[in-house]
Design a protein around this motif. Structure first.
Motif, short mmCIF file in Angstrom:
data_model
loop_
_atom_site.label_atom_id
_atom_site.label_comp_id
_atom_site.label_asym_id
_atom_site.label_seq_id
_atom_site.Cartn_x
_atom_site.Cartn_y
_atom_site.Cartn_z
N TRP A 244 0.84 -1.20 0.00
CA TRP A 244 0.00 0.00 0.00
C TRP A 244 0.87 1.25 0.00
O TRP A 244 0.60 2.21 -0.71
CB TRP A 244 -0.95 -0.01 1.19
CG TRP A 244 -1.87 1.18 1.27
CD1 TRP A 244 -2.42 1.88 0.24
CD2 TRP A 244 -2.35 1.80 2.45
NE1 TRP A 244 -3.21 2.90 0.71
CE2 TRP A 244 -3.19 2.87 2.07
CE3 TRP A 244 -2.17 1.54 3.80
CZ2 TRP A 244 -3.82 3.69 2.99
CZ3 TRP A 244 -2.82 2.36 4.73
CH2 TRP A 244 -3.63 3.42 4.32
N GLY A 245 1.95 1.23 0.78
CA GLY A 245 2.87 2.36 0.80
C GLY A 245 3.42 2.65 -0.58
O GLY A 245 3.51 3.81 -1.00
N LYS A 246 3.80 1.61 -1.30
CA LYS A 246 4.34 1.79 -2.65
C LYS A 246 3.27 2.37 -3.57
O LYS A 246 3.51 3.37 -4.26
CB LYS A 246 4.85 0.47 -3.21
CG LYS A 246 5.37 0.58 -4.63
CD LYS A 246 5.88 -0.75 -5.15
CE LYS A 246 6.39 -0.61 -6.58
NZ LYS A 246 6.91 -1.89 -7.09
N VAL A 247 2.09 1.75 -3.58
CA VAL A 247 1.02 2.19 -4.48
C VAL A 247 0.58 3.61 -4.13
O VAL A 247 0.46 4.47 -5.01
CB VAL A 247 -0.17 1.20 -4.43
CG1 VAL A 247 -1.36 1.72 -5.20
CG2 VAL A 247 0.26 -0.16 -4.94
N HIS A 248 0.36 3.87 -2.85
CA HIS A 248 -0.11 5.19 -2.44
C HIS A 248 0.98 6.25 -2.67
O HIS A 248 0.68 7.35 -3.12
CB HIS A 248 -0.53 5.17 -0.96
CG HIS A 248 -1.25 6.40 -0.55
ND1 HIS A 248 -2.57 6.64 -0.84
CD2 HIS A 248 -0.81 7.50 0.14
CE1 HIS A 248 -2.92 7.82 -0.36
NE2 HIS A 248 -1.87 8.36 0.24
N GLY A 249 2.20 5.89 -2.37
CA GLY A 249 3.30 6.83 -2.60
C GLY A 249 3.43 7.22 -4.06
O GLY A 249 3.60 8.40 -4.39
N VAL A 250 3.34 6.25 -4.94
CA VAL A 250 3.40 6.54 -6.38
C VAL A 250 2.20 7.40 -6.78
O VAL A 250 2.34 8.35 -7.55
CB VAL A 250 3.47 5.23 -7.20
CG1 VAL A 250 3.28 5.51 -8.69
CG2 VAL A 250 4.80 4.53 -6.96
N ALA A 251 1.03 7.11 -6.22
CA ALA A 251 -0.16 7.91 -6.52
C ALA A 251 0.03 9.36 -6.09
O ALA A 251 -0.31 10.29 -6.84
CB ALA A 251 -1.39 7.31 -5.85
N VAL A 252 0.57 9.58 -4.91
CA VAL A 252 0.79 10.94 -4.42
C VAL A 252 1.83 11.66 -5.30
O VAL A 252 1.64 12.82 -5.67
CB VAL A 252 1.21 10.93 -2.94
CG1 VAL A 252 1.69 12.31 -2.49
CG2 VAL A 252 0.05 10.46 -2.06
N LEU A 253 2.90 10.97 -5.64
CA LEU A 253 3.90 11.57 -6.53
C LEU A 253 3.27 11.96 -7.87
O LEU A 253 3.55 13.02 -8.42
CB LEU A 253 5.07 10.61 -6.75
CG LEU A 253 5.97 10.37 -5.54
CD1 LEU A 253 6.93 9.22 -5.83
CD2 LEU A 253 6.72 11.63 -5.15
N ALA A 254 2.42 11.08 -8.39
CA ALA A 254 1.76 11.36 -9.67
C ALA A 254 0.80 12.54 -9.56
O ALA A 254 0.80 13.41 -10.43
CB ALA A 254 1.03 10.11 -10.16
N THR A 255 -0.02 12.58 -8.51
CA THR A 255 -0.98 13.68 -8.39
C THR A 255 -0.29 15.00 -8.12
O THR A 255 -0.81 16.05 -8.47
CB THR A 255 -2.03 13.42 -7.28
OG1 THR A 255 -1.37 13.25 -6.03
CG2 THR A 255 -2.88 12.22 -7.61
#
Length: 185
Positions: free
Chosen positions: A149-160
């Motif tokens: 979840w940390g990986k997926v959420h972190g990538v999502a935050v970086l993208a947004t």
């Protein structure tokens, strides 16, 4: 004016209209634009119209966040995202498509995490994410889930936050979507 001549104002589904207005303001102006007066004005109703339905701004934003979690759960559903990789990509793509809503969903200062509808909706979305750690040994599932979840959420935050576009171009991936596919191989 008699009752028959007075123009009647009937909004239809006022809670849905207020949620639509809040979402539009959120996506165009960010969280700082989410004030109860602004939302009701945007919906074309009085400033007090939201109170019977949501109680407060936090109640309205919690309902909006719940909608977001239900949408997220839907795009991560097996028919849309059948593999763990597809689930991860769906999560990030949802964040990119609705960055304001995605941000609100994780803002404890703006929403009431104890709201029953919000809790149920977020649990539904996280149940989809839990599938990412299904292959881990039972005693390692929680830690594996947090790491994934940390990986997926972190990538999502970086993208947004717009921080991946340059990396995509520099890496030869050419597009953010191609980069995301490489990240979640």
């Amino acid at each position: 004016m008699t009752e028959a001549k007075r123009p009647s104002y009937h909004h239809g589904d006022l809670p849905a209209a207020l949620l639509r207005s809040a979402r539009q303001l959120l996506e165009t102006g960010g969280i700082s634009t989410l004030k109860l007066r602004a939302i009701t004005r945007h919906a074309g109703v009085s400033a007090t119209a939201a109170a019977p339905h949501f109680g407060s701004l936090s109640g309205l934003l919690s309902a909006l966040a719940a909608q977001g979690f239900l949408e997220l759960a839907s795009v991560m559903a097996p028919e849309h995202a059948p593999t763990p990789r597809d689930v991860a990509l769906a999560y990030v793509r949802f964040a990119i498509a609705s960055p304001g809503l995605f941000t609100l969903m994780f803002r404890s200062d703006a929403i009431d995490r104890q709201d029953p509808a919000l809790r149920a909706a977020s649990e539904r979305a996280f149940a989809r994410l839990a599938g990412l750690s299904a292959e881990a040994a039972p005693e390692a599932r929680a830690a594996t889930m947090i790491a994934l979840w940390g990986k997926v959420h972190g990538v999502a935050v970086l993208a947004t936050d717009g921080l991946l576009g340059g990396i995509a171009a520099e890496s030869g991936a050419q597009t953010l979507d191609r980069l995301l596919e490489q990240v979640f191989r």
